[in-house]
Design an enzyme around this catalytic site. Structure first.
Site, PDB file in Angstrom:
ATOM      1  N   GLY A  15      12.598  56.641 -47.538  1.00 15.10           N
ATOM      2  CA  GLY A  15      11.893  57.909 -47.760  1.00 15.10           C
ATOM      3  C   GLY A  15      10.429  57.804 -47.364  1.00 15.10           C
ATOM      4  O   GLY A  15       9.788  56.792 -47.637  1.00 15.10           O
ATOM      5  N   ALA A  26      -3.911  50.284 -40.944  1.00 11.44           N
ATOM      6  CA  ALA A  26      -4.514  49.019 -41.372  1.00 11.44           C
ATOM      7  C   ALA A  26      -3.826  47.831 -40.706  1.00 11.44           C
ATOM      8  O   ALA A  26      -4.486  46.866 -40.294  1.00 11.44           O
ATOM      9  CB  ALA A  26      -4.427  48.906 -42.895  1.00 11.44           C
ATOM     10  N   THR A 130       6.800  53.685 -51.279  1.00 12.55           N
ATOM     11  CA  THR A 130       7.749  54.616 -51.915  1.00 12.55           C
ATOM     12  C   THR A 130       7.038  55.364 -53.032  1.00 12.55           C
ATOM     13  O   THR A 130       6.233  54.768 -53.752  1.00 12.55           O
ATOM     14  CB  THR A 130       8.975  53.873 -52.497  1.00 12.55           C
ATOM     15  OG1 THR A 130       9.671  54.766 -53.377  1.00 12.55           O
ATOM     16  CG2 THR A 130       8.615  52.637 -53.303  1.00 12.55           C
ATOM     17  N   ILE A 131       7.381  56.634 -53.191  1.00 14.64           N
ATOM     18  CA  ILE A 131       6.757  57.382 -54.286  1.00 14.64           C
ATOM     19  C   ILE A 131       7.314  56.948 -55.646  1.00 14.64           C
ATOM     20  O   ILE A 131       6.744  57.265 -56.682  1.00 14.64           O
ATOM     21  CB  ILE A 131       6.923  58.919 -54.120  1.00 14.64           C
ATOM     22  CG1 ILE A 131       8.392  59.344 -54.233  1.00 14.64           C
ATOM     23  CG2 ILE A 131       6.286  59.404 -52.835  1.00 14.64           C
ATOM     24  CD1 ILE A 131       8.565  60.843 -54.476  1.00 14.64           C
ATOM     25  N   ASP A 132       8.442  56.227 -55.637  1.00 12.86           N
ATOM     26  CA  ASP A 132       9.130  55.915 -56.901  1.00 12.86           C
ATOM     27  C   ASP A 132       8.417  54.869 -57.762  1.00 12.86           C
ATOM     28  O   ASP A 132       8.696  54.759 -58.951  1.00 12.86           O
ATOM     29  CB  ASP A 132      10.553  55.401 -56.627  1.00 12.86           C
ATOM     30  CG  ASP A 132      11.432  56.439 -55.975  1.00 12.86           C
ATOM     31  OD1 ASP A 132      10.998  57.591 -55.836  1.00 12.86           O
ATOM     32  OD2 ASP A 132      12.571  56.095 -55.601  1.00 12.86           O
ATOM     33  N   GLY A 175      12.457  59.906 -58.329  1.00 14.17           N
ATOM     34  CA  GLY A 175      12.309  58.592 -58.961  1.00 14.17           C
ATOM     35  C   GLY A 175      13.621  57.825 -58.967  1.00 14.17           C
ATOM     36  O   GLY A 175      13.682  56.707 -59.448  1.00 14.17           O
ATOM     37  N   ALA A 191       2.667  67.320 -71.253  1.00 13.40           N
ATOM     38  CA  ALA A 191       4.018  67.839 -71.505  1.00 13.40           C
ATOM     39  C   ALA A 191       4.510  67.424 -72.893  1.00 13.40           C
ATOM     40  O   ALA A 191       3.948  66.517 -73.521  1.00 13.40           O
ATOM     41  CB  ALA A 191       4.974  67.315 -70.437  1.00 13.40           C
ATOM     42  N   LYS A 218       3.095  76.487 -80.919  1.00 12.43           N
ATOM     43  CA  LYS A 218       3.196  76.345 -79.463  1.00 12.43           C
ATOM     44  C   LYS A 218       4.514  77.018 -79.110  1.00 12.43           C
ATOM     45  O   LYS A 218       5.576  76.543 -79.524  1.00 12.43           O
ATOM     46  CB  LYS A 218       3.325  74.872 -79.065  1.00 12.43           C
ATOM     47  CG  LYS A 218       2.048  74.128 -78.876  1.00 12.43           C
ATOM     48  CD  LYS A 218       2.294  72.961 -77.924  1.00 12.43           C
ATOM     49  CE  LYS A 218       2.120  71.621 -78.568  1.00 12.43           C
ATOM     50  NZ  LYS A 218       2.474  70.487 -77.767  1.00 12.43           N
ATOM     51  N   SER A 220       5.747  77.539 -76.089  1.00 10.57           N
ATOM     52  CA  SER A 220       6.357  77.108 -74.830  1.00 10.57           C
ATOM     53  C   SER A 220       6.405  75.581 -74.838  1.00 10.57           C
ATOM     54  O   SER A 220       5.775  74.944 -75.682  1.00 10.57           O
ATOM     55  CB  SER A 220       5.503  77.579 -73.658  1.00 10.57           C
ATOM     56  OG  SER A 220       4.230  76.980 -73.740  1.00 10.57           O
TER      57      SER A 220
END
Ligand code: F6P
Length: 329
Positions: A15, A26, A130-132, A175, A191, A218, A220
């Site tokens: 990915g 670099a 990787t973003i994970d 993820g 959250a 709260k 929501s």
């Protein structure tokens, strides 16, 4: 056996992740500083098998540090999982005079690198892209920080609607098998809860969290949900559906952020991380290192055997779970 390195190949695989271009840049510029030639391999391991090679110079990577995606393109290449595919790749590399390879990618890509290195006498250096953030041996992977910031930006926007309509939003993030994105974006966006594969999720407990917020006026709630699924259990749709059925008093909605988490200009953090790692990859080759992944632990460059980086689990810091639980009250 140490050998002189005259030409290296560099590829991105798996990915795409923001900061991959900064890493390529670099690698190219650090290699050129040692008079090493650089061949860019297009589309990951496909390019090795299909001989899609381009010459890269310092100027080929100008004006790329700020760009998302990867200028070398990327792919998930199943042909490389076969010994015939790897043989073809190796023969093409020999023909092109490539003495060493830098692979920028995630777990699957480094698993391919490990197989390749076992079969052929070829130095390989891995960069965690990787973003994970699921690679052992590095505090952060290239792209993770940018994705995290993208998610937080989206959650802030969704919260406006959640507040206006008194709704519960289940927001699914990427993820694969790791909850870093879900857990940390939950903390950063304030959250109410995070559902991650590393933890156990009890729907009643989740409902209790939401109720707890309601009792405190709260109306929501935001729940960050990791995309990970096992035996049909998991993901935002699954949990929203269960909550809606079992607690019909809640008005639940689902947002799946999907691939927008992978795009965009890398943050300064990811650009610096990728630049340091790309530079370190060439230093490692100059030192005669092989088959290691470059990591950064406690702000220091470390060499992690690729075999360990792909096999060992990277645990989520338990403190993060307590931080979210306490602060979401
Ligand atoms: O590994 C990165 C990642 O974005 C995962 O978080 C996700 O599960 C997967 O890739 C999606 O892959 P693809 O873009 O091939 O659908």
């Amino acid at each position: 056996m140490e050998r002189h390195i005259n030409t290296i190949g560099v590829l991105t695989s798996g990915g795409d992740a923001p900061g991959m271009n900064a890493a390529i840049r670099a690698v190219v510029r650090s290699a050129r500083a040692h008079d090493i030639n650089v061949i860019g391999v297009m589309r990951g391991y496909f390019g090795l098998i299909e001989k899609e090679f381009i010459k890269l110079t310092s100027s080929s990577v100008s004006n790329t540090i700020q760009r998302g995606g990867t200028i070398l393109k990327t792919a998930r290449c199943t042909a490389f999982l076969t010994s015939e595919g790897r043989k073809k790749a190796y023969d093409n590399m020999v023909e092109a005079g490539i003495d060493a390879l830098v692979v920028i990618g995630g777990n699957g890509s480094l698993t391919g690198a490990q197989l390749f290195a076992r079969e052929y006498d070829l130095p390989i250096i891995g960069l965690p892209g990787t973003i994970d953030n699921d690679l052992y041996g590095t505090d952060s992977t290239i792209g993770y920080d940018t994705a995290l910031n993208t998610i937080v930006d989206c959650v802030d926007k969704i919260r406006d609607t959640a507040n206006s309509h008194d709704r519960i939003f289940f927001i699914e993030v990427m993820g694969r098998d790791a909850g870093f994105l879900a857990q940390n974006s939950a903390i950063a966006s304030g959250a109410e809860a995070a559902i991650i594969p590393e933890g156990k999720t009890d729907v009643d407990q989740l409902a209790e969290f939401i109720e707890r917020g309601k009792r405190k006026s709260k109306n929501s709630a935001i729940v960050l949900v990791s995309e990970a699924q096992k035996d049909g259990v998991g993901g935002a749709l699954y949990y929203a559906d269960r909550i809606q059925k079992e607690y019909p008093q809640f008005d639940a909605r689902v947002t799946i952020l999907g691939h927008l988490q992978r795009g965009g200009s890398p943050t300064a953090y990811d650009r610096i991380l990728a630049s340091r790692m790309g530079y370190a990859a060439i230093e490692a080759l100059m030192e005669g290192q092989r088959n290691v992944m470059i990591g950064i632990k406690n702000d220091e460059i470390v060499y992690v055997p690729i075999s360990r980086a792909i096999k060992m689990d990277k645990p989520i810091n338990k403190e993060l779970i307590s931080v979210l639980n306490v602060l979401s009250m």
